[in-house]
Design a protein around this motif. Structure first.
Motif, short mmCIF file in Angstrom:
data_model
loop_
_atom_site.label_atom_id
_atom_site.label_comp_id
_atom_site.label_asym_id
_atom_site.label_seq_id
_atom_site.Cartn_x
_atom_site.Cartn_y
_atom_site.Cartn_z
N GLY A 20 0.76 -1.18 -0.04
CA GLY A 20 0.12 -0.16 -0.03
C GLY A 20 0.76 1.39 -0.12
N LYS A 21 1.98 1.12 -0.35
CA LYS A 21 2.81 2.49 -0.31
C LYS A 21 2.37 3.59 -1.38
CE LYS A 21 6.67 0.31 -1.73
NZ LYS A 21 5.95 -1.07 -1.90
N THR A 22 1.99 3.10 -2.44
CA THR A 22 1.37 3.96 -3.41
C THR A 22 0.24 4.74 -2.93
OG1 THR A 22 2.65 3.07 -5.32
CG2 THR A 22 0.91 4.56 -5.75
N ASN A 23 -0.76 4.02 -2.30
CA ASN A 23 -1.80 4.52 -1.83
C ASN A 23 -1.75 5.51 -0.52
OD1 ASN A 23 -4.06 3.98 -3.56
ND2 ASN A 23 -4.03 1.98 -3.00
N ILE A 24 -0.62 5.11 0.38
CA ILE A 24 -0.41 6.18 1.25
C ILE A 24 0.17 7.39 0.63
CG2 ILE A 24 1.55 6.40 3.06
CD1 ILE A 24 1.32 3.33 3.84
N PHE A 25 1.06 7.44 -0.36
CA PHE A 25 1.73 8.23 -0.95
C PHE A 25 0.64 9.21 -1.57
CE2 PHE A 25 2.79 9.72 -5.41
CZ PHE A 25 4.20 10.50 -5.29
N SER A 26 -0.40 8.58 -2.33
CA SER A 26 -1.69 9.40 -3.02
C SER A 26 -2.48 10.03 -1.81
CB SER A 26 -2.42 8.36 -3.77
OG SER A 26 -1.50 7.77 -4.64
N ARG A 27 -2.66 9.11 -0.77
CA ARG A 27 -3.66 9.72 0.29
C ARG A 27 -2.95 11.10 0.82
NH1 ARG A 27 -8.56 9.71 1.20
NH2 ARG A 27 -8.76 7.45 0.94
N PHE A 28 -1.55 10.90 1.11
CA PHE A 28 -0.87 12.10 1.83
C PHE A 28 -0.87 13.22 0.93
CE2 PHE A 28 2.98 14.67 2.91
CZ PHE A 28 2.67 14.92 4.08
N THR A 29 -0.31 13.07 -0.29
CA THR A 29 -0.41 14.05 -1.44
C THR A 29 -1.55 14.49 -2.21
OG1 THR A 29 0.23 12.73 -3.19
CG2 THR A 29 2.09 13.43 -1.81
N GLU A 36 -7.97 0.33 -7.58
CA GLU A 36 -7.41 -0.52 -8.77
C GLU A 36 -5.91 -0.17 -9.00
OE1 GLU A 36 -9.20 -2.88 -10.06
OE2 GLU A 36 -10.74 -2.24 -8.80
N SER A 37 -5.28 0.40 -8.01
CA SER A 37 -3.87 0.85 -8.28
C SER A 37 -3.02 -0.15 -8.48
CB SER A 37 -3.33 1.55 -6.83
OG SER A 37 -3.10 0.71 -5.92
N LYS A 38 -1.85 0.11 -9.66
CA LYS A 38 -1.00 -0.97 -9.89
C LYS A 38 0.16 -1.04 -9.25
CE LYS A 38 -3.22 -1.04 -14.73
NZ LYS A 38 -3.22 -0.90 -16.07
N LYS A 123 -3.11 -0.62 6.26
CA LYS A 123 -4.13 -1.66 6.11
C LYS A 123 -4.89 -2.03 7.63
CE LYS A 123 -2.66 -3.41 1.71
NZ LYS A 123 -2.46 -4.65 0.58
N SER A 124 -4.63 -0.81 8.31
CA SER A 124 -5.45 -1.26 9.82
C SER A 124 -7.01 -1.33 9.41
CB SER A 124 -5.19 0.09 10.63
OG SER A 124 -5.62 1.09 10.04
N GLU A 150 0.08 2.48 12.80
CA GLU A 150 -0.68 1.55 12.02
C GLU A 150 -1.63 2.51 11.17
OE1 GLU A 150 -2.64 -1.41 14.16
OE2 GLU A 150 -0.90 -2.97 14.13
N THR A 151 -1.60 2.41 9.94
CA THR A 151 -2.41 3.38 9.13
C THR A 151 -3.32 2.54 8.17
OG1 THR A 151 -0.91 3.22 7.13
CG2 THR A 151 -0.46 5.05 8.95
N SER A 152 -4.24 3.39 7.71
CA SER A 152 -5.29 2.73 6.42
C SER A 152 -5.21 3.97 5.50
CB SER A 152 -6.68 2.71 6.91
OG SER A 152 -7.43 2.37 6.02
N ALA A 153 -4.63 3.37 4.26
CA ALA A 153 -4.72 4.49 3.24
C ALA A 153 -6.02 4.26 2.64
CB ALA A 153 -3.69 3.87 2.08
#
Length: 212
Positions: A20-29, A36-38, A123-124, A150-153
């Motif tokens: 979930g790195k990319t979704n953490i990235f997207s959620r913050f920025t 459906e992120s690849k 993915k909490s 612990e986080t949830s994007a």
């Protein structure tokens, strides 16, 4: 026109693929989440929003590195200059937690000893599928001198808090003079990047001209 930042800090996201790195990235920025992120191929980069810490404007440059093994050679090059890192695992996938030692070892081999690292159990929201206990994660963080959340994007839980804590800790490190330290630094002001350089002086000068 000069950037209106007192500090620019480079932060890398590392960990196994699909944690979930990319979704953490997207959620913050961008405050965005994509089911459906690849898988990230290579590197994604964003200059995130600016935050104010003790009356100083701090801008985070977030680097999202691919977790797949075949892209790790690319990722290693992008550790250079990082002053902060989020070490991410999936609370529902034990293997992603078991592989943290390898990621942490690689990170510390390629960055300054003073880098600020936060362990992130992502993915909490999948509590019903939990495979990694909060207690085990806390123990790992304490053993390795890491921050921990612990986080949830998906729903945004603690994503902002994770970056805020990391940036605040980096600011504490970077705003204090460190006599006798061998690392090369760029003084803050006019949006100058604050990177730790552990190469030779000539390499450091070259690195400071660009964004690593």
């Amino acid at each position: 026109m000069a950037d209106a930042y007192d500090y620019i800090f480079k932060i890398v996201l590392i960990g196994e693929s699909a944690v979930g790195k990319t979704n953490i990235f997207s959620r913050f920025t961008q405050n965005d989440f994509n089911l459906e992120s690849k898988t990230t191929i290579g590197i994604e980069f964003s200059t995130a929003k600016t935050m104010t810490i003790e009356d100083k404007s701090v801008n985070a440059q977030i680097w999202d590195t691919a977790g797949q093994e075949r892209f790790r050679a690319i990722s290693v090059a992008y550790y250079r200059g990082a002053v902060g890192a989020l070490l991410v695992y999936d609370i529902a996938k034990l293997e992603t937690f078991q592989n943290l030692e390898r990621w942490l070892r690689e990170l510390r081999e390629h960055t300054s000893p003073s880098i600020v690292i936060m362990l992130v159990g992502n993915k909490s929201d999948l509590k019903h599928l939990r495979a990694v206990s909060t207690e085990d994660a806390k123990a790992f963080a304490e053993k390795n001198n890491l921050l921990f959340l612990e986080t949830s994007a998906l729903d945004g839980t603690n994503v902002e808090a994770a970056f805020t804590q990391v940036l605040t800790e980096i600011y504490k490190v970077e705003s204090q003079p460190t006599p006798g330290k061998d690392t090369k630094r760029v003084k803050p002001g006019n949006g100058k990047r604050i990177f730790h350089m552990i190469e030779s002086s000539s390499s450091s000068k070259k690195a400071r001209r660009g964004c690593c």
